[in-house]
Design a protein around this motif. Structure first.
Motif, PDB file in Angstrom:
ATOM      1  N   VAL A 228       0.842  -1.198   0.000  1.00 49.48           N
ATOM      2  CA  VAL A 228       0.000   0.000   0.000  1.00 49.48           C
ATOM      3  C   VAL A 228       0.877   1.248   0.000  1.00 49.48           C
ATOM      4  O   VAL A 228       0.616   2.197  -0.740  1.00 49.48           O
ATOM      5  CB  VAL A 228      -0.969  -0.006   1.206  1.00 49.48           C
TER       6      VAL A 228
ATOM      7  N   GLU B  15      -5.570  -1.135  -3.311  1.00 52.32           N
ATOM      8  CA  GLU B  15      -6.907  -0.561  -3.376  1.00 52.32           C
ATOM      9  C   GLU B  15      -7.760  -1.264  -2.339  1.00 52.32           C
ATOM     10  O   GLU B  15      -7.544  -2.446  -2.053  1.00 52.32           O
ATOM     11  CB  GLU B  15      -7.557  -0.797  -4.737  1.00 52.32           C
TER      12      GLU B  15
ATOM     13  N   SER C  30     -11.839  -2.137  -1.266  1.00 46.64           N
ATOM     14  CA  SER C  30     -13.237  -2.136  -1.696  1.00 46.64           C
ATOM     15  C   SER C  30     -14.060  -1.373  -0.676  1.00 46.64           C
ATOM     16  O   SER C  30     -13.620  -1.121   0.451  1.00 46.64           O
ATOM     17  CB  SER C  30     -13.746  -3.578  -1.815  1.00 46.64           C
TER      18      SER C  30
ATOM     19  N   TYR D 165      -6.919  -5.136  -2.535  1.00 47.35           N
ATOM     20  CA  TYR D 165      -6.449  -5.595  -3.835  1.00 47.35           C
ATOM     21  C   TYR D 165      -5.051  -5.030  -4.025  1.00 47.35           C
ATOM     22  O   TYR D 165      -4.826  -3.847  -3.794  1.00 47.35           O
ATOM     23  CB  TYR D 165      -7.365  -5.100  -4.958  1.00 47.35           C
TER      24      TYR D 165
ATOM     25  N   ALA E 190      -9.088   3.712   3.088  1.00 48.35           N
ATOM     26  CA  ALA E 190      -9.337   4.125   1.710  1.00 48.35           C
ATOM     27  C   ALA E 190      -9.129   5.633   1.608  1.00 48.35           C
ATOM     28  O   ALA E 190      -9.406   6.361   2.555  1.00 48.35           O
ATOM     29  CB  ALA E 190     -10.760   3.755   1.302  1.00 48.35           C
ATOM     30  N   ARG E 191      -8.648   6.085   0.466  1.00 42.75           N
ATOM     31  CA  ARG E 191      -8.435   7.536   0.271  1.00 42.75           C
ATOM     32  C   ARG E 191      -9.756   8.293   0.185  1.00 42.75           C
ATOM     33  O   ARG E 191      -9.817   9.477   0.471  1.00 42.75           O
ATOM     34  CB  ARG E 191      -7.638   7.790  -1.001  1.00 42.75           C
TER      35      ARG E 191
ATOM     36  N   GLU F 141     -17.444  -0.638  -5.498  1.00 40.13           N
ATOM     37  CA  GLU F 141     -16.379   0.227  -5.985  1.00 40.13           C
ATOM     38  C   GLU F 141     -15.090  -0.010  -5.210  1.00 40.13           C
ATOM     39  O   GLU F 141     -15.096  -0.676  -4.179  1.00 40.13           O
ATOM     40  CB  GLU F 141     -16.776   1.699  -5.818  1.00 40.13           C
ATOM     41  N   ARG F 142     -14.005   0.559  -5.722  1.00 39.06           N
ATOM     42  CA  ARG F 142     -12.718   0.503  -5.031  1.00 39.06           C
ATOM     43  C   ARG F 142     -12.118   1.899  -4.959  1.00 39.06           C
ATOM     44  O   ARG F 142     -12.390   2.747  -5.806  1.00 39.06           O
ATOM     45  CB  ARG F 142     -11.716  -0.384  -5.778  1.00 39.06           C
ATOM     46  N   SER F 143     -11.290   2.092  -3.965  1.00 38.48           N
ATOM     47  CA  SER F 143     -10.549   3.344  -3.810  1.00 38.48           C
ATOM     48  C   SER F 143      -9.085   2.997  -3.587  1.00 38.48           C
ATOM     49  O   SER F 143      -8.768   1.939  -3.027  1.00 38.48           O
ATOM     50  CB  SER F 143     -11.071   4.115  -2.590  1.00 38.48           C
ATOM     51  N   ASP F 144      -8.204   3.892  -4.012  1.00 39.09           N
ATOM     52  CA  ASP F 144      -6.802   3.703  -3.655  1.00 39.09           C
ATOM     53  C   ASP F 144      -6.704   3.603  -2.144  1.00 39.09           C
ATOM     54  O   ASP F 144      -7.413   4.300  -1.414  1.00 39.09           O
ATOM     55  CB  ASP F 144      -5.950   4.883  -4.129  1.00 39.09           C
ATOM     56  N   ALA F 145      -5.837   2.733  -1.674  1.00 38.72           N
ATOM     57  CA  ALA F 145      -5.605   2.572  -0.239  1.00 38.72           C
ATOM     58  C   ALA F 145      -4.444   3.455   0.174  1.00 38.72           C
ATOM     59  O   ALA F 145      -3.568   3.769  -0.638  1.00 38.72           O
ATOM     60  CB  ALA F 145      -5.299   1.114   0.080  1.00 38.72           C
TER      61      ALA F 145
END
Length: 80
Positions: free
Chosen positions: A18, A24, A26, A34, A57-58, A65-69
């Protein structure tokens, strides 16, 4: 005992991924991690890292959905 001493090698590797911008999360209460677009093999550790405040998550995202971690300050300290 410090958090870093309690973390497994796998947990530290997940945090390092990370930190390198490869993760990422979820959406949802128990997010999944992920790495390089692939689901991480140990979701229980992901849940523990999020609950411990080391990983987040950012941005807020929906369940599908997913967000950058990103690491928190505590997460960065844990792998320093």
């Amino acid at each position: 005992m410090t958090i870093a001493k309690e973390l497994s090698g796998r947990a530290k590797a997940m945090l390092r991924a990370v930190a390198a911008g490869r993760g990422e999360l979820s959406g949802g209460r128990e997010p999944d991690l992920y790495v390089d677009g692939l689901p991480c093999c140990d979701q229980m550790v992901t849940h523990d890292l999020v609950r411990a405040g080391l990983l987040r998550a950012r941005r807020a995202v929906g369940l599908d959905e997913r967000s950058d971690a990103e690491l928190t300050d505590a997460g960065r300290a844990a792998i320093a």
